[in-house]
Design a protein around this motif. Sequence first.
Motif, PDB file in Angstrom:
ATOM      1  N   LEU A  11      -4.837  -5.613  -5.972  1.00 47.48           N
ATOM      2  CA  LEU A  11      -4.204  -5.315  -4.830  1.00 47.48           C
ATOM      3  C   LEU A  11      -3.277  -4.101  -5.165  1.00 47.48           C
ATOM      4  O   LEU A  11      -2.267  -4.305  -5.985  1.00 47.48           O
ATOM      5  CB  LEU A  11      -3.433  -6.530  -4.376  1.00 47.48           C
ATOM      6  CG  LEU A  11      -2.678  -6.299  -3.149  1.00 47.48           C
ATOM      7  CD1 LEU A  11      -3.713  -6.106  -2.112  1.00 47.48           C
ATOM      8  CD2 LEU A  11      -1.763  -7.673  -2.968  1.00 47.48           C
ATOM      9  N   ASN A  12      -3.337  -3.180  -4.247  1.00 43.54           N
ATOM     10  CA  ASN A  12      -2.723  -1.974  -4.345  1.00 43.54           C
ATOM     11  C   ASN A  12      -2.336  -1.377  -5.638  1.00 43.54           C
ATOM     12  O   ASN A  12      -1.183  -1.245  -6.116  1.00 43.54           O
ATOM     13  CB  ASN A  12      -1.322  -2.270  -3.528  1.00 43.54           C
ATOM     14  CG  ASN A  12      -1.364  -2.614  -2.170  1.00 43.54           C
ATOM     15  OD1 ASN A  12      -2.161  -2.089  -1.575  1.00 43.54           O
ATOM     16  ND2 ASN A  12      -0.826  -3.701  -1.929  1.00 43.54           N
TER      17      ASN A  12
ATOM     18  N   CYS B 155     -12.860   4.601   0.655  1.00 35.42           N
ATOM     19  CA  CYS B 155     -13.050   3.310   0.320  1.00 35.42           C
ATOM     20  C   CYS B 155     -12.610   3.017  -1.035  1.00 35.42           C
ATOM     21  O   CYS B 155     -13.116   3.663  -1.957  1.00 35.42           O
ATOM     22  CB  CYS B 155     -14.562   2.722   0.573  1.00 35.42           C
ATOM     23  SG  CYS B 155     -14.704   1.139  -0.082  1.00 35.42           S
TER      24      CYS B 155
ATOM     25  N   TYR C 239      -9.806  -9.019   1.659  1.00 36.69           N
ATOM     26  CA  TYR C 239     -10.303  -9.725   0.426  1.00 36.69           C
ATOM     27  C   TYR C 239     -11.858 -10.120   0.713  1.00 36.69           C
ATOM     28  O   TYR C 239     -13.014 -10.167  -0.163  1.00 36.69           O
ATOM     29  CB  TYR C 239      -9.363 -10.704  -0.066  1.00 36.69           C
ATOM     30  CG  TYR C 239      -9.913 -11.265  -1.396  1.00 36.69           C
ATOM     31  CD1 TYR C 239     -10.604 -12.510  -1.294  1.00 36.69           C
ATOM     32  CD2 TYR C 239      -9.843 -10.593  -2.760  1.00 36.69           C
ATOM     33  CE1 TYR C 239     -11.023 -13.190  -2.348  1.00 36.69           C
ATOM     34  CE2 TYR C 239     -10.289 -11.344  -3.563  1.00 36.69           C
ATOM     35  CZ  TYR C 239     -10.883 -12.474  -3.447  1.00 36.69           C
ATOM     36  OH  TYR C 239     -11.426 -12.983  -4.889  1.00 36.69           O
TER      37      TYR C 239
ATOM     38  N   HIS D 133       0.691  -0.927   0.063  1.00 32.68           N
ATOM     39  CA  HIS D 133       0.025  -0.053  -0.029  1.00 32.68           C
ATOM     40  C   HIS D 133       0.836   1.026  -0.134  1.00 32.68           C
ATOM     41  O   HIS D 133       1.945   1.106   0.370  1.00 32.68           O
ATOM     42  CB  HIS D 133      -0.907   0.045   1.255  1.00 32.68           C
ATOM     43  CG  HIS D 133      -0.172   0.211   2.579  1.00 32.68           C
ATOM     44  ND1 HIS D 133       0.183  -0.948   3.165  1.00 32.68           N
ATOM     45  CD2 HIS D 133       0.144   1.255   3.555  1.00 32.68           C
ATOM     46  CE1 HIS D 133       0.612  -0.513   4.410  1.00 32.68           C
ATOM     47  NE2 HIS D 133       0.731   0.794   4.233  1.00 32.68           N
TER      48      HIS D 133
ATOM     49  N   GLN E 101      -6.840  -3.356   5.007  1.00 36.65           N
ATOM     50  CA  GLN E 101      -7.119  -3.839   3.696  1.00 36.65           C
ATOM     51  C   GLN E 101      -7.681  -5.345   3.749  1.00 36.65           C
ATOM     52  O   GLN E 101      -7.157  -5.942   4.683  1.00 36.65           O
ATOM     53  CB  GLN E 101      -5.876  -3.796   2.799  1.00 36.65           C
ATOM     54  CG  GLN E 101      -5.865  -4.344   1.352  1.00 36.65           C
ATOM     55  CD  GLN E 101      -4.883  -4.063   0.709  1.00 36.65           C
ATOM     56  OE1 GLN E 101      -3.619  -4.831   0.976  1.00 36.65           O
ATOM     57  NE2 GLN E 101      -4.609  -3.124  -0.410  1.00 36.65           N
TER      58      GLN E 101
ATOM     59  N   PHE F 134      -2.975   4.721   5.300  1.00 37.57           N
ATOM     60  CA  PHE F 134      -3.793   3.614   5.047  1.00 37.57           C
ATOM     61  C   PHE F 134      -4.249   3.062   6.430  1.00 37.57           C
ATOM     62  O   PHE F 134      -3.600   3.241   7.357  1.00 37.57           O
ATOM     63  CB  PHE F 134      -2.701   2.526   4.752  1.00 37.57           C
ATOM     64  CG  PHE F 134      -2.830   1.222   4.608  1.00 37.57           C
ATOM     65  CD1 PHE F 134      -2.638   0.308   5.696  1.00 37.57           C
ATOM     66  CD2 PHE F 134      -3.751   0.499   3.673  1.00 37.57           C
ATOM     67  CE1 PHE F 134      -2.850  -1.007   5.909  1.00 37.57           C
ATOM     68  CE2 PHE F 134      -3.843  -0.875   3.701  1.00 37.57           C
ATOM     69  CZ  PHE F 134      -3.685  -1.653   4.794  1.00 37.57           C
TER      70      PHE F 134
ATOM     71  N   THR G 175      -9.614  -1.584   0.066  1.00 36.58           N
ATOM     72  CA  THR G 175      -8.849  -0.919   0.845  1.00 36.58           C
ATOM     73  C   THR G 175      -9.341   0.554   1.437  1.00 36.58           C
ATOM     74  O   THR G 175     -10.017   1.054   0.879  1.00 36.58           O
ATOM     75  CB  THR G 175      -7.515  -0.466   0.193  1.00 36.58           C
ATOM     76  OG1 THR G 175      -6.987  -1.661  -0.429  1.00 36.58           O
ATOM     77  CG2 THR G 175      -6.491   0.016   0.989  1.00 36.58           C
ATOM     78  N   TRP G 176      -9.176   0.702   2.938  1.00 42.19           N
ATOM     79  CA  TRP G 176      -9.622   1.966   3.395  1.00 42.19           C
ATOM     80  C   TRP G 176      -8.594   2.937   3.724  1.00 42.19           C
ATOM     81  O   TRP G 176      -7.398   2.471   4.519  1.00 42.19           O
ATOM     82  CB  TRP G 176     -10.482   1.738   4.928  1.00 42.19           C
ATOM     83  CG  TRP G 176     -12.061   1.026   4.362  1.00 42.19           C
ATOM     84  CD1 TRP G 176     -12.118  -0.227   3.990  1.00 42.19           C
ATOM     85  CD2 TRP G 176     -13.073   1.989   4.187  1.00 42.19           C
ATOM     86  NE1 TRP G 176     -13.370  -0.226   3.763  1.00 42.19           N
ATOM     87  CE2 TRP G 176     -14.144   0.935   3.822  1.00 42.19           C
ATOM     88  CE3 TRP G 176     -13.233   3.238   4.513  1.00 42.19           C
ATOM     89  CZ2 TRP G 176     -15.339   1.319   3.721  1.00 42.19           C
ATOM     90  CZ3 TRP G 176     -14.837   3.569   4.337  1.00 42.19           C
ATOM     91  CH2 TRP G 176     -15.677   2.556   4.006  1.00 42.19           C
ATOM     92  N   TYR G 177      -8.561   4.308   3.682  1.00 41.63           N
ATOM     93  CA  TYR G 177      -7.668   5.404   3.976  1.00 41.63           C
ATOM     94  C   TYR G 177      -8.546   6.277   4.781  1.00 41.63           C
ATOM     95  O   TYR G 177      -9.592   6.511   4.680  1.00 41.63           O
ATOM     96  CB  TYR G 177      -7.309   5.956   2.680  1.00 41.63           C
ATOM     97  CG  TYR G 177      -6.045   5.138   2.009  1.00 41.63           C
ATOM     98  CD1 TYR G 177      -6.271   3.987   1.261  1.00 41.63           C
ATOM     99  CD2 TYR G 177      -4.696   5.351   2.205  1.00 41.63           C
ATOM    100  CE1 TYR G 177      -5.423   3.428   0.375  1.00 41.63           C
ATOM    101  CE2 TYR G 177      -3.699   4.737   1.691  1.00 41.63           C
ATOM    102  CZ  TYR G 177      -3.906   3.792   0.701  1.00 41.63           C
ATOM    103  OH  TYR G 177      -2.929   2.933   0.185  1.00 41.63           O
TER     104      TYR G 177
ATOM    105  N   TYR H  20      -9.392  -6.029  -4.386  1.00 41.78           N
ATOM    106  CA  TYR H  20      -9.234  -5.942  -3.055  1.00 41.78           C
ATOM    107  C   TYR H  20      -9.975  -4.589  -2.375  1.00 41.78           C
ATOM    108  O   TYR H  20     -10.216  -3.723  -3.168  1.00 41.78           O
ATOM    109  CB  TYR H  20      -7.847  -6.160  -2.313  1.00 41.78           C
ATOM    110  CG  TYR H  20      -7.102  -7.174  -2.414  1.00 41.78           C
ATOM    111  CD1 TYR H  20      -6.721  -7.964  -3.660  1.00 41.78           C
ATOM    112  CD2 TYR H  20      -6.737  -7.799  -1.244  1.00 41.78           C
ATOM    113  CE1 TYR H  20      -5.992  -9.039  -3.533  1.00 41.78           C
ATOM    114  CE2 TYR H  20      -6.198  -9.186  -1.062  1.00 41.78           C
ATOM    115  CZ  TYR H  20      -6.016  -9.833  -2.231  1.00 41.78           C
ATOM    116  OH  TYR H  20      -5.277 -10.926  -2.438  1.00 41.78           O
TER     117      TYR H  20
END
Lengths: 111, 110
Positions: free
Chosen positions: B93-94, B88, B51, A99, B49, B46, B34-36, B32
């Motif tokens: 992935l990434n 969100c 799945y 990330h 994260q 970050f 992912t939340w920031y 995936y």
Amino acid sequence: DAGVTQSPTHLIKTRGQQVTLRCSPKSGHDTVSWYQQALGQGPQFIFQYYEEEERQRGNFPDRFSGHQFPNYSSELNVNALLLGDSALYLCASSLVGTHRDFGAGTRLSVL
Amino acid sequence: LAKTTQPISMDSYEGQEVNITCSHNNIATNDYITWYQQFPSQGPRFIIQGYKTKVTNEVASLFIPADRKSSTLSLPRVSLSDTAVYYCLVGILNDYKLSFGAGTTVTVRA
């Protein structure tokens, strides 16, 4: 261990000028991505640099260009500035597949 | 790219649990979630994260149902310092070219 650092923190330019923003990635990271964040919106992807080459690019005109140096630091250049280029410019670094770590950004105001 | 929908804003009080749901009906098999978190005049940070099923770390939990068409970020016992915008993102992935939506502004009151 320093995180992602960006300079300058604030910048004021006038329409038509050119600007260069700088980013030093987090130690150990080799990939740098740049984002533009307008007021009240989420960050929008500009481009990504890896191994000194632009690998991916978002929907931004050619006025936006960049560079990555051998030490993984990066620059974002914007030519012929428009009022609409006023925004927070964020740099994020990462290792491929991990990330992103973001810097605090450079606030650019175009008058 | 999977489109996400999340509430524009949420209010809470100190000590409460905050749950933010993100809808992503067209999520792909390889995507995936992912939340920031972002504070004013700072870059996003970050949070978590995942799945599928449930992921937990020291700051949050992420709940993903079996159909993966939505996900819920859970912030336990929030404090004033949790006031921020929460994003969100859904993608491979990434995926660094992912742009962020408008996010959810969470305001925690005393």
